[in-house]
Design an enzyme around this catalytic site. Structure first.
Site, PDB file in Angstrom:
ATOM      1  N   HIS A  38       0.808  -1.228   0.000  1.00  0.00           N
ATOM      2  CA  HIS A  38       0.000   0.000   0.000  1.00  0.00           C
ATOM      3  C   HIS A  38       0.835   1.269   0.000  1.00  0.00           C
ATOM      4  O   HIS A  38       1.607   1.513   0.914  1.00  0.00           O
ATOM      5  CB  HIS A  38      -0.932   0.024   1.212  1.00  0.00           C
ATOM      6  CG  HIS A  38      -2.041   1.021   1.082  1.00  0.00           C
ATOM      7  ND1 HIS A  38      -3.241   0.732   0.470  1.00  0.00           N
ATOM      8  CD2 HIS A  38      -2.131   2.327   1.442  1.00  0.00           C
ATOM      9  CE1 HIS A  38      -4.013   1.793   0.484  1.00  0.00           C
ATOM     10  NE2 HIS A  38      -3.366   2.790   1.062  1.00  0.00           N
ATOM     11  N   ASP A  40       0.158   5.533  -1.217  1.00  0.00           N
ATOM     12  CA  ASP A  40      -0.819   6.516  -1.699  1.00  0.00           C
ATOM     13  C   ASP A  40      -0.197   7.611  -2.557  1.00  0.00           C
ATOM     14  O   ASP A  40      -0.660   8.756  -2.522  1.00  0.00           O
ATOM     15  CB  ASP A  40      -1.548   7.144  -0.501  1.00  0.00           C
ATOM     16  CG  ASP A  40      -2.783   6.358  -0.102  1.00  0.00           C
ATOM     17  OD1 ASP A  40      -3.697   6.255  -0.930  1.00  0.00           O
ATOM     18  OD2 ASP A  40      -2.830   5.835   1.036  1.00  0.00           O
ATOM     19  N   GLU A 140      -9.097   1.772  -3.176  1.00  0.00           N
ATOM     20  CA  GLU A 140      -9.215   1.805  -1.720  1.00  0.00           C
ATOM     21  C   GLU A 140     -10.594   2.316  -1.310  1.00  0.00           C
ATOM     22  O   GLU A 140     -10.781   3.482  -1.003  1.00  0.00           O
ATOM     23  CB  GLU A 140      -8.103   2.671  -1.102  1.00  0.00           C
ATOM     24  CG  GLU A 140      -8.062   2.524   0.421  1.00  0.00           C
ATOM     25  CD  GLU A 140      -6.900   3.246   1.059  1.00  0.00           C
ATOM     26  OE1 GLU A 140      -6.264   4.073   0.389  1.00  0.00           O
ATOM     27  OE2 GLU A 140      -6.642   2.975   2.258  1.00  0.00           O
ATOM     28  N   HIS A 167     -13.510   2.204   2.641  1.00  0.00           N
ATOM     29  CA  HIS A 167     -12.487   3.059   3.265  1.00  0.00           C
ATOM     30  C   HIS A 167     -13.060   3.447   4.618  1.00  0.00           C
ATOM     31  O   HIS A 167     -13.508   2.526   5.348  1.00  0.00           O
ATOM     32  CB  HIS A 167     -12.144   4.266   2.364  1.00  0.00           C
ATOM     33  CG  HIS A 167     -10.944   5.003   2.869  1.00  0.00           C
ATOM     34  ND1 HIS A 167     -11.012   6.254   3.411  1.00  0.00           N
ATOM     35  CD2 HIS A 167      -9.650   4.620   2.948  1.00  0.00           C
ATOM     36  CE1 HIS A 167      -9.788   6.620   3.807  1.00  0.00           C
ATOM     37  NE2 HIS A 167      -8.949   5.645   3.541  1.00  0.00           N
ATOM     38  N   HIS A 213      -9.495  -1.603   6.633  1.00  0.00           N
ATOM     39  CA  HIS A 213     -10.552  -0.576   6.684  1.00  0.00           C
ATOM     40  C   HIS A 213     -11.964  -1.139   6.865  1.00  0.00           C
ATOM     41  O   HIS A 213     -12.876  -0.370   7.156  1.00  0.00           O
ATOM     42  CB  HIS A 213     -10.584   0.331   5.439  1.00  0.00           C
ATOM     43  CG  HIS A 213      -9.492   1.352   5.398  1.00  0.00           C
ATOM     44  ND1 HIS A 213      -9.449   2.418   6.262  1.00  0.00           N
ATOM     45  CD2 HIS A 213      -8.397   1.462   4.603  1.00  0.00           C
ATOM     46  CE1 HIS A 213      -8.375   3.146   5.998  1.00  0.00           C
ATOM     47  NE2 HIS A 213      -7.709   2.579   4.997  1.00  0.00           N
ATOM     48  N   HIS A 234      -2.796  -3.090   4.480  1.00  0.00           N
ATOM     49  CA  HIS A 234      -2.031  -2.168   5.339  1.00  0.00           C
ATOM     50  C   HIS A 234      -2.682  -2.068   6.718  1.00  0.00           C
ATOM     51  O   HIS A 234      -3.363  -1.112   7.038  1.00  0.00           O
ATOM     52  CB  HIS A 234      -1.827  -0.792   4.679  1.00  0.00           C
ATOM     53  CG  HIS A 234      -3.083  -0.058   4.279  1.00  0.00           C
ATOM     54  ND1 HIS A 234      -4.077  -0.615   3.514  1.00  0.00           N
ATOM     55  CD2 HIS A 234      -3.494   1.217   4.535  1.00  0.00           C
ATOM     56  CE1 HIS A 234      -5.048   0.274   3.315  1.00  0.00           C
ATOM     57  NE2 HIS A 234      -4.717   1.397   3.933  1.00  0.00           N
ATOM     58  N   ASP A 303       2.027   1.991   3.744  1.00  0.00           N
ATOM     59  CA  ASP A 303       1.117   3.145   3.833  1.00  0.00           C
ATOM     60  C   ASP A 303       1.845   4.476   3.653  1.00  0.00           C
ATOM     61  O   ASP A 303       1.335   5.523   4.082  1.00  0.00           O
ATOM     62  CB  ASP A 303       0.323   3.129   5.153  1.00  0.00           C
ATOM     63  CG  ASP A 303      -1.057   3.780   5.023  1.00  0.00           C
ATOM     64  OD1 ASP A 303      -1.411   4.231   3.917  1.00  0.00           O
ATOM     65  OD2 ASP A 303      -1.778   3.853   6.039  1.00  0.00           O
TER      66      ASP A 303
HETATM   67 ZN   LIG Z   1      -5.815   3.259   4.082  1.00  0.00          ZN
END
Ligand SMILES: [Zn+2]
Ligand SMILES: *[C@@H]1O[C@H](CO)[C@@H](O)[C@H](O)[C@H]1NC(C)=O
Ligand SMILES: *[C@@H]1O[C@H](CO)[C@@H](O)[C@H](O)[C@H]1NC(C)=O
Ligand SMILES: *[C@@H]1O[C@H](CO)[C@@H](O)[C@H](O)[C@H]1NC(C)=O
Ligand SMILES: *[C@@H]1O[C@H](CO)[C@@H](O)[C@H](O)[C@H]1NC(C)=O
Length: 416
Positions: A38, A40, A140, A167, A213, A234, A303
């Site tokens: 993971h 972003d 996500e 999420h 999540h 994650h 993450d």
């Molecule tokens: Zn996340």
């Protein structure tokens, strides 16, 4: 030859030849470079550059924690890049925003020679041989599909190979671990019948189901239902830090039965439950999870670019070797480390592909969610105005009546 013997007789060689622990980590990680679950980056591209990336030099991005130079230094061979859009877009333009994030990642991963977009374990292995950094796309949050299996399938066609079911907001069909948003807070929402259809369709397509999540109830329902292994892309150990984003031991045991994977999140708040942490505390999560379910169920899902606080010494994508060195010092074997670096992920992804291949004769699912379950005034109801009105129509929002009045126009577009 000398080097090979060193791998076997590490401690002796370290004494007499200066084959240091750093050398040993470098050697191991060049043979088994990391697949991280993971990152972003795409969120940062939206925030910092409004997705205008043509002129960006991805070799050196000093404003953030991820760039090509540091990915290479960190022995990162593959990255699941998150396709994330905020929960505020649910029932609005989540699908458009998701498509835009897919577009930006595909452009970054094709315009830069060092990257390559991959969609299968075979391509993932090939990209290693070609010395490329493989990009995988992972949605996500289930709000991105706007409760539509056709949308899910089109995302698959665009190269998406994983999706987190939620999420920080519930969807009409699955429940989040977070209570931050008040979308769809209702009874029995952990995995509705449409939610089960999403899981089955992801199995059929060969998309990895991601339970980071989701609420525990949703995770449990999915672990029971899924024919393929699932991942927490994650999340860390709830026993060591009781944050709702982490996974309790009982769930880890369910995950092991499913042959799935927990990819440990570095976010300090999930490691120490505080803003500060260090590599030793991260290694504690690896030790604990190994004790509960073994090293063959663990991966790494840093993450970076999503979380805010990272442990001292583990604050950008070049720093993974420091963690591997810490685990070596804690007597993790090279075999175990190869597993958590990449072999476990390859095995799980390959199993997901095998389940897809077994389901090849099954037709695409035509399950649809009912308009009552979605409660979204933006959703058109495609129905002829002369058709007998159902009782539920009395309760439709007034915008729907306006849209229904425009139906003669719509009927030229849709055969009703
Ligand atoms: Zn996340
Ligand atoms: C991009 O950055 C790298 C590393 O800083 C540098 O070597 C390279 O020349 C840069 N490329 C361009 C086109 O500026
Ligand atoms: C990256 O860019 C920053 C500032 O633009 C510069 O200070 C740094 O030396 C560069 N790093 C590399 C590896 O080129
Ligand atoms: C929740 O689900 C159970 C079992 O599926 C059912 O018996 C019950 O009536 C449902 N409750 C609500 C509020 O929908
Ligand atoms: C890491 O942090 C913990 C908790 O603050 C502390 O007890 C420990 O000594 C630290 N370890 C290292 C190696 O700094």
């Amino acid at each position: 030859m000398y080097r090979l013997q060193c791998i076997i007789l590490v401690s002796l060689c370290a004494l007499i030849s200066g084959y240091s622990e750093e050398d040993r980590v470098r050697d191991l990680m060049s043979r088994y470079p990391l697949i991280d679950g993971h990152n972003d980056l795409a969120l940062q591209l939206r925030k910092l550059y409004n997705n205008q990336v043509n002129k960006i030099n991805f070799s050196n991005m000093s404003k953030i924690a991820t760039d090509i130079s540091r990915l290479v230094a960190g022995h990162v061979q593959a990255q699941m890049f998150s396709v994330y859009v905020m929960c505020g877009a649910q029932e609005k333009d989540a699908v458009r925003l998701t498509l835009e994030q897919i577009d930006v990642l595909k452009r970054v991963c094709t315009q830069n020679q060092d990257f390559e977009l991959v969609t299968s374990t075979q391509e993932l292995r090939n990209s290693h041989m070609k010395h490329k950094i493989a990009c995988m796309l992972s949605i996500e949050g289930g709000h991105s599909i706007d409760s539509s299996l056709p949308v899910l399938r089109m995302f698959y066609q665009l190269g998406v190979r994983s999706m987190a079911l939620t999420h920080t907001c519930n969807t009409p069909w699955a429940e989040s671990s977070s209570k931050r948003y008040n979308f769809y807070q209702r009874q029995n929402n952990s995995l509705t019948s449409f939610g089960r259809a999403v899981v089955e369709e992801m199995n059929r397509l060969g998309m990895i189901i991601d339970l980071s999540h989701t609420s525990w109830r949703t995770a449990q329902a999915v672990l029971k239902l899924s024919k393929a292994p699932v991942i927490f892309s994650h999340s860390s150990s709830y026993t060591l830090c009781n944050n709702d984003r982490n996974v309790p031991d009982s769930m880890l045991k369910e995950l092991k039965k499913n042959q799935g994977l927990i990819m440990v999140n570095f976010h300090s708040n999930f490691i120490s439950c505080k803003r500060e942490a260090n590599i030793s505390l991260v290694a504690d999560h690896f030790d604990h999870i190994k004790k509960i379910i073994g090293a063959d169920s663990i991966g790494i899902g840093s993450d970076f670019e999503g979380a805010i606080n990272f442990p001292k010494g583990l604050d950008d994508v070049s720093k993974y070797p420091a963690l591997i060195q810490e685990l070596l010092q804690r007597n993790w074997t090279e075999h175990e480390l190869a597993d958590i670096l990449r072999q476990n992920f390859l095995r799980v992804f390959n199993k997901v592909e095998e389940v897809r291949d077994k389901m090849v004769t099954e037709p695409p699912s035509e399950v649809q969610i009912s308009v009552e379950e979605v409660q979204n005034p933006c959703r058109l109801v495609l129905r002829h105005p002369d058709s007998p009105s159902s009782s539920s129509e009395q309760h439709l929002p007034s915008t729907l009546h306006i849209l229904l009045a425009a139906a003669p126009l719509l009927s030229t577009l849709f055969l009703l």
